[in-house]
Design a protein around this motif. Structure first.
Motif, PDB file in Angstrom:
ATOM      1  N   VAL A 147      86.241  89.909   9.271  1.00  0.00           N
ATOM      2  CA  VAL A 147      87.261  89.062   9.882  1.00  0.00           C
ATOM      3  C   VAL A 147      88.327  88.790   8.826  1.00  0.00           C
ATOM      4  N   LYS A 155      91.771  86.777   7.838  1.00  0.00           N
ATOM      5  CA  LYS A 155      92.482  85.553   8.228  1.00  0.00           C
ATOM      6  C   LYS A 155      93.634  85.261   7.284  1.00  0.00           C
ATOM      7  N   LYS A 175      92.618  78.169   4.788  1.00  0.00           N
ATOM      8  CA  LYS A 175      91.253  78.672   5.037  1.00  0.00           C
ATOM      9  C   LYS A 175      90.487  78.798   3.725  1.00  0.00           C
ATOM     10  N   ILE A 202      95.143  85.812   1.921  1.00  0.00           N
ATOM     11  CA  ILE A 202      94.243  85.960   3.067  1.00  0.00           C
ATOM     12  C   ILE A 202      92.809  85.687   2.630  1.00  0.00           C
ATOM     13  N   ASP A 227      95.748  82.773   5.293  1.00  0.00           N
ATOM     14  CA  ASP A 227      95.259  81.524   4.699  1.00  0.00           C
ATOM     15  C   ASP A 227      95.855  80.291   5.368  1.00  0.00           C
ATOM     16  N   TRP A 278      82.576  85.064   2.087  1.00  0.00           N
ATOM     17  CA  TRP A 278      84.040  85.197   2.168  1.00  0.00           C
ATOM     18  C   TRP A 278      84.605  85.499   0.801  1.00  0.00           C
ATOM     19  N   GLY A 318      96.529  83.796  13.423  1.00  0.00           N
ATOM     20  CA  GLY A 318      96.333  84.443  12.131  1.00  0.00           C
ATOM     21  C   GLY A 318      94.946  84.987  11.865  1.00  0.00           C
ATOM     22  N   VAL A 319      94.146  85.227  12.931  1.00  0.00           N
ATOM     23  CA  VAL A 319      92.782  85.723  12.733  1.00  0.00           C
ATOM     24  C   VAL A 319      92.608  87.071  13.422  1.00  0.00           C
ATOM     25  N   GLU A 378      86.286  87.626   5.658  1.00  0.00           N
ATOM     26  CA  GLU A 378      84.983  87.014   5.902  1.00  0.00           C
ATOM     27  C   GLU A 378      83.986  88.012   6.463  1.00  0.00           C
ATOM     28  N   ARG A 427      81.512  89.155   9.086  1.00  0.00           N
ATOM     29  CA  ARG A 427      81.567  88.908  10.534  1.00  0.00           C
ATOM     30  C   ARG A 427      80.194  88.463  11.013  1.00  0.00           C
ATOM     31  N   GLU A 477      85.529  77.453  11.485  1.00  0.00           N
ATOM     32  CA  GLU A 477      86.798  76.864  11.031  1.00  0.00           C
ATOM     33  C   GLU A 477      86.742  75.355  11.185  1.00  0.00           C
TER      34      GLU A 477
END
Ligand code: AMP
Ligand code: GLY
Length: 420
Positions: A140, A142, A101, A181, A144, A118, A151-152, A184, A186, A282
């Motif tokens: 958010v 996540k 990510k 990680i 990586d 991010w 994984g989110v 981000e 949102r 994504e």
């Protein structure tokens, strides 16, 4: 041509179905495939990579199409190309758009591609301090790396964000995939997915879709791999689609080429329509599942010709044609999915549910089935993807549920509100 598809889910069944319609095709092999695919192609399980290379040689395979992300992120396309084998699918480096990510976010910053704010962390104290010091409550979190879609964490509060950070960075919930990680901003808006295929220089649109990620009706319950989908995506008006195509997809393909990692393969862009226009949620380095099952049945052009053109930098001269109207896919699952399931029911009504009359055609793609004597058994979480076409979404939805109603097994579960 002799073609090998790698994978064995509903996506690969839909790819196999589209490829078998091609006048270019001589022989189709799918590894490992599944009982639905076995009606169209030869299914062969390879114990390891040397066995796969042997199969490619003995079957005189002209083109390999890689379905899932794991072998792509693991570099299978590169290892095949090193042996002189023609492959449709991104290199390991290019597949990092899905495999990391932070890589994808960094790439978008570098090429001015619209996305949420991010930041990357590998230290949980610093990540938690960042959350505590931030004005917004929602974030958010996540992992990586690849975490099978789990994984989110979309956190409403700072406490939820901190809990997610700690479980990923301190408790290694996702193992190595969560060793670093991204956090981000949102963002809000309607989501839609845009599918392209690229030859490394030129991107060609394959279609748009909206999937239904939650297990329960009314978008309730846990996240899944997708419980259904509709194509085209209602949220992508012609104007938004044009904006997303020019500001995102074309910039990705030119940016990847500029950065010396040309992107050849399917590119799946998850978008959110924000007040400032479409932004990237994504990237995936493959077709979606069930998005392939909802988009490919609408394709009127020859997919194999397009796949070949993509391996020869020839997409600029191609154009895909689609059925007008819409398609709807309903996933039939084993009850309990995405949690523990009770597998093993015998599926009835499969043959009756496949219809083939033009705009009303219906398809039953196998995702998690197995064959026992003459019976097809529901073995997976997601078991079947039932797709129907229609002149519009309402008609496609009606047709899809009509086909779903013909199929049954003990413990079957599906959402009743796909495309409503
Ligand atoms: P992903 O696995 O990256 O597709 O994320 C799963 C879901 O989380 C997406 O479909 C979105 O609904 C949500 N999501 C991911 N990133 C963000 C973000 N930055 N802002 C809001 N929602 C997000
Ligand atoms: N349906 C979501 C995915 O394929 O990742």
């Amino acid at each position: 041509m002799n073609v090998l598809i790698i994978g064995g889910g509903g996506r690969e069944h839909a790819l196999a179905h589209a490829i078998t319609k091609s006048p270019l095709l001589n022989k189709l092999i799918v590894s490992p495939g599944n009982p639905g695919i076995a009606k169209l192609a030869t299914c062969i399980t390879c114990a390891d990579e040397p066995a796969l290379f042997d199969l490619i040689e003995t079957a005189a395979i002209d083109l390999v199409v890689i379905g899932p992300e794991a072998p792509l992120v693991d570099g299978l396309a590169d290892r095949l190309r090193l042996r002189g084998i023609r492959v449709f699918g991104p290199s390991q480096q290019a597949a990092m758009l899905e495999g990391s990510k932070a890589f994808a976010r960094d790439f978008c910053d570098r090429h001015d591609i619209p996305q949420p704010a991010w930041q990357r962390f590998d230290n949980s104290t610093e990540a938690c301090d960042f959350i505590r010091g931030h004005a917004a409550d929602g974030h958010v979190i996540k992992a990586d790396g690849l975490a099978a879609g789990k994984g989110v964490v979309v956190a409403d509060t700072k406490d939820e964000a901190i809990a997610a950070i700690t479980s990923m960075l301190d408790d290694a919930q996702f193992g190595h995939a969560g060793a670093s990680i991204v956090i981000e901003e949102r963002i809000t808006g309607i989501e839609a997915s845009l599918f392209a295929m690229s030859d490394g220089k030129h991107a060609m649109m394959i279609g748009t879709a909206q999937d239904y990620k939650r297990a329960g009706d009314g978008d309730t319950g846990p996240n899944t791999g997708g419980m259904g989908a509709v194509s085209p995506a209602p949220a992508l008006t012609p104007h938004l689609l044009d904006t997303a195509w020019r500001n995102i997809v074309e910039k990705v393909i030119s940016g990847m080429a500029q950065d010396n990692m040309p992107y050849q393969g399917f590119l799946y862009t998850g978008l959110m329509m924000t007040a400032d226009g479409p932004k990237v949620i994504e990237f995936n380095c493959r077709f979606g599942d069930p998005e392939a099952e909802v988009i490919l049945p609408r394709l009127k052009s020859d997919l194999l010709t397009a796949l070949m053109a993509a391996t020869e930098s020839g997409l600029a001269h191609m154009d895909l044609r689609f059925h007008d109207g819409a398609a709807v896919t309903v996933i039939m699952a084993n009850g309990g999915y995405p949690g523990p399931i009770k597998a093993g029911g015998v599926i009835t009504g499969l043959d009756a549910a496949t219809a083939n009359d033009g705009a009303h055609a219906a398809y039953v793609f196998h995702a998690g089935t197995s064959q026992k004597d003459d019976d097809i058994i529901a073995t997976g979480g997601r078991v079947l993807a039932v797709t129907a076409l229609g002149h519009d979404q309402a008609e496609a939805r009606h047709n899809a549920y009509q086909q779903v109603a013909m199929i049954d097994w003990p413990g079957v579960y599906y959402r009743k509100d796909i495309a409503r």
